[in-house]
Design a protein around this motif. Structure first.
Motif, PDB file in Angstrom:
ATOM      1  N   TRP A 143      57.436   8.203 -69.060  1.00 46.53           N
ATOM      2  CA  TRP A 143      57.658   7.743 -70.432  1.00 46.53           C
ATOM      3  C   TRP A 143      58.162   6.307 -70.455  1.00 46.53           C
ATOM      4  O   TRP A 143      57.996   5.613 -71.452  1.00 46.53           O
ATOM      5  N   TYR A 144      58.774   5.840 -69.353  1.00 50.83           N
ATOM      6  CA  TYR A 144      59.190   4.432 -69.294  1.00 50.83           C
ATOM      7  C   TYR A 144      57.988   3.522 -69.506  1.00 50.83           C
ATOM      8  O   TYR A 144      58.046   2.543 -70.245  1.00 50.83           O
ATOM      9  N   GLY A 145      56.894   3.853 -68.810  1.00 51.90           N
ATOM     10  CA  GLY A 145      55.700   3.026 -68.914  1.00 51.90           C
ATOM     11  C   GLY A 145      55.095   3.044 -70.301  1.00 51.90           C
ATOM     12  O   GLY A 145      54.620   2.016 -70.793  1.00 51.90           O
ATOM     13  N   LYS A 146      55.112   4.198 -70.953  1.00 55.91           N
ATOM     14  CA  LYS A 146      54.545   4.295 -72.294  1.00 55.91           C
ATOM     15  C   LYS A 146      55.376   3.486 -73.300  1.00 55.91           C
ATOM     16  O   LYS A 146      54.831   2.764 -74.144  1.00 55.91           O
ATOM     17  N   PHE A 147      56.705   3.610 -73.221  1.00 56.06           N
ATOM     18  CA  PHE A 147      57.558   2.835 -74.112  1.00 56.06           C
ATOM     19  C   PHE A 147      57.466   1.343 -73.800  1.00 56.06           C
ATOM     20  O   PHE A 147      57.558   0.498 -74.699  1.00 56.06           O
ATOM     21  N   LYS A 148      57.283   1.023 -72.515  1.00 55.14           N
ATOM     22  CA  LYS A 148      57.115  -0.377 -72.122  1.00 55.14           C
ATOM     23  C   LYS A 148      55.933  -0.994 -72.838  1.00 55.14           C
ATOM     24  O   LYS A 148      56.021  -2.093 -73.394  1.00 55.14           O
ATOM     25  N   THR A 149      54.805  -0.269 -72.864  1.00 58.39           N
ATOM     26  CA  THR A 149      53.603  -0.776 -73.520  1.00 58.39           C
ATOM     27  C   THR A 149      53.821  -0.950 -75.021  1.00 58.39           C
ATOM     28  O   THR A 149      53.412  -1.953 -75.612  1.00 58.39           O
ATOM     29  N   VAL A 150      54.487   0.023 -75.641  1.00 59.24           N
ATOM     30  CA  VAL A 150      54.747  -0.062 -77.083  1.00 59.24           C
ATOM     31  C   VAL A 150      55.593  -1.282 -77.417  1.00 59.24           C
ATOM     32  O   VAL A 150      55.273  -2.064 -78.327  1.00 59.24           O
ATOM     33  N   PHE A 151      56.687  -1.487 -76.681  1.00 56.89           N
ATOM     34  CA  PHE A 151      57.568  -2.620 -76.960  1.00 56.89           C
ATOM     35  C   PHE A 151      56.888  -3.948 -76.637  1.00 56.89           C
ATOM     36  O   PHE A 151      57.119  -4.947 -77.328  1.00 56.89           O
ATOM     37  N   PRO A 329      51.824  14.393 -69.670  1.00 62.10           N
ATOM     38  CA  PRO A 329      53.069  13.713 -70.077  1.00 62.10           C
ATOM     39  C   PRO A 329      54.289  14.601 -69.841  1.00 62.10           C
ATOM     40  O   PRO A 329      54.354  15.722 -70.327  1.00 62.10           O
ATOM     41  N   GLY A 330      55.235  14.115 -69.055  1.00 57.93           N
ATOM     42  CA  GLY A 330      56.433  14.882 -68.754  1.00 57.93           C
ATOM     43  C   GLY A 330      56.251  15.903 -67.656  1.00 57.93           C
ATOM     44  O   GLY A 330      57.200  16.574 -67.253  1.00 57.93           O
ATOM     45  N   LYS A 331      55.010  16.040 -67.152  1.00 57.23           N
ATOM     46  CA  LYS A 331      54.716  17.012 -66.096  1.00 57.23           C
ATOM     47  C   LYS A 331      53.871  16.333 -65.026  1.00 57.23           C
ATOM     48  O   LYS A 331      52.641  16.459 -65.000  1.00 57.23           O
TER      49      LYS A 331
END
Length: 383
Positions: A143-151, A329-331
């Motif tokens: 999820w770090y990578g996904k939030f990184k892309t969003v920000f 995601p998460g797994k």
């Protein structure tokens, strides 16, 4: 782990989701041209000022970014997840972000060190993932990578519509709220960029030599553990059974390795597909739809179903992701959900995260399941 025959979908190319992905890539040059070229002069539109041009470019960037959600939704809802899409979707995001960052540097809106950090992270992560792939290991995105892309995308939009150069004193720059917000979002994006990179490195530490390589055959040996199970169960008058997904019968095979195991082992059910879990183990389709095939809820229903169908006193059930693909995601790959149930309905479940390649995950799952089965039998013997 549930198995779906997706060979046809993996080779199909022109799905709506893939078309959207390719359109997203084709629109990247349009955004760059809209942002850095003097196109109002080309089309004799002097009424369009630089600020308005930036807003138009930002709107194009937002439109392209939204197609990332659209192609993912189309692929999942239509059951058209393809190998081509898995490759091109993250690549399209990287092309868009890289092009936008370089364009902002070209305009002098964004300092080059920001772009250097972001691009260095992408090169490092790509190298780590390629190294892992050579060993048959898939490192799932966090999820770090996904939030990184969003920000990153939000920061790009903010920097597109507002020049970030400090004009005058530092105090004057900080009085510009949009300038402050732009840099706050960008700093958050940079922190997530570094954190997500470190997450990849930690997950691949044994491949990079930072820790000992995963032992693929855990100790004690599965046959040795099954011998202890058979002796303990025979003394306690307990019968056992198994319900397996990702291990494909390895647990039952270990339990029946020794002659005379039929006095204790009632049998095993290999339920690799979701339909078999539902038909043979009475796993509810609502449970799978709500929690997923790899979940403690599914493992618990598998264990109860095994007790019922095999008419045994205690059963162990496992479902998980052995790899190299199948991460969710998460797994990530190596996620295994396990449950031990008794014929009276009592059930205990766990979620484990094993490391290594497919064989290592299956071996660790087998030995862990045998250990927990032995623990349950021992508890019953003491009761």
């Amino acid at each position: 782990m549930a198995h779906t025959d997706d060979s046809d979908m993996s080779t199909k190319l022109w799905t709506p989701a893939n078309v959207v992905t390719l359109v997203r890539i084709c629109l990247v040059p349009v955004f760059v041209v809209a942002l850095i070229s003097p196109w109002p002069e080309w089309f004799s539109l002097p009424q369009i000022a630089n600020d308005e041009k930036s807003l138009i470019a930002a709107g194009i960037f937002v439109l392209i970014s939204c197609t990332d959600w659209l192609d993912g939704y189309l692929a999942r809802s239509r059951g058209e997840v393809t190998n081509f899409g898995k490759f091109m979707d993250p690549l399209a995001d990287k092309i868009l972000v890289t092009a936008a960052l370089l364009a902002l540097v070209e305009l002098g809106t964004l300092p080059s060190w920001v772009v250097l950090i972001i691009l260095a992270r992408e090169f490092i992560v790509s190298g780590v993932r390629m190294m892992a792939a050579t060993d048959g290991v898939v490192i799932a995105a966090s999820w770090y990578g996904k939030f990184k892309t969003v920000f990153q995308m939000i920061a790009i939009v903010l920097f597109t519509i507002k020049d970030s150069h400090m004009v005058g004193s530092i105090g004057a720059a900080f009085s510009d709220m949009l300038w402050v917000v732009s840099w706050i979002v960008m700093i958050i994006a940079l922190v997530l960029t570094i954190v997500s990179m470190m997450d990849y490195i930690v997950k691949a530490r044994h491949l990079l030599g930072f820790s000992k390589k995963q032992i693929e055959v855990p100790e004690p040996d599965a046959v040795e553990m099954s011998t202890r199970i058979l002796e303990t169960a025979h003394a306690a008058g307990v019968t056992v059974g198994t319900a397996e997904s990702l291990t494909g019968g390895l647990i039952a095979a270990a339990l029946t390795e020794r002659a005379g195991s039929s006095a204790v082992v009632k049998g095993g059910i290999v339920s690799y597909a979701s339909s078999v879990k539902e038909a043979c183990l009475h796993v509810s389709d609502a449970t799978i739809a709500t929690y997923g095939v790899v979940s403690t809820q599914t493992a618990e229903e598998m264990a109860r179903g095994a007790c019922k169908e095999l008419a045994c006193d205690i059963s162990v059930a496992v479902t998980g992701i052995a790899g190299p693909g199948g991460a969710e995601p998460g797994k990530p790959v190596g996620t295994v959900c396990m449950a031990v149930a008794s014929h009276d309905g009592e059930v205990t479940s766990w979620t484990d995260h094993f490391e290594g390649n497919r064989d290592a995950v299956r071996a660790q799952t087998t030995i862990t399941a045998l250990k927990r089965l032995l623990g349950a039998i021992s508890e019953r013997a003491r009761a």
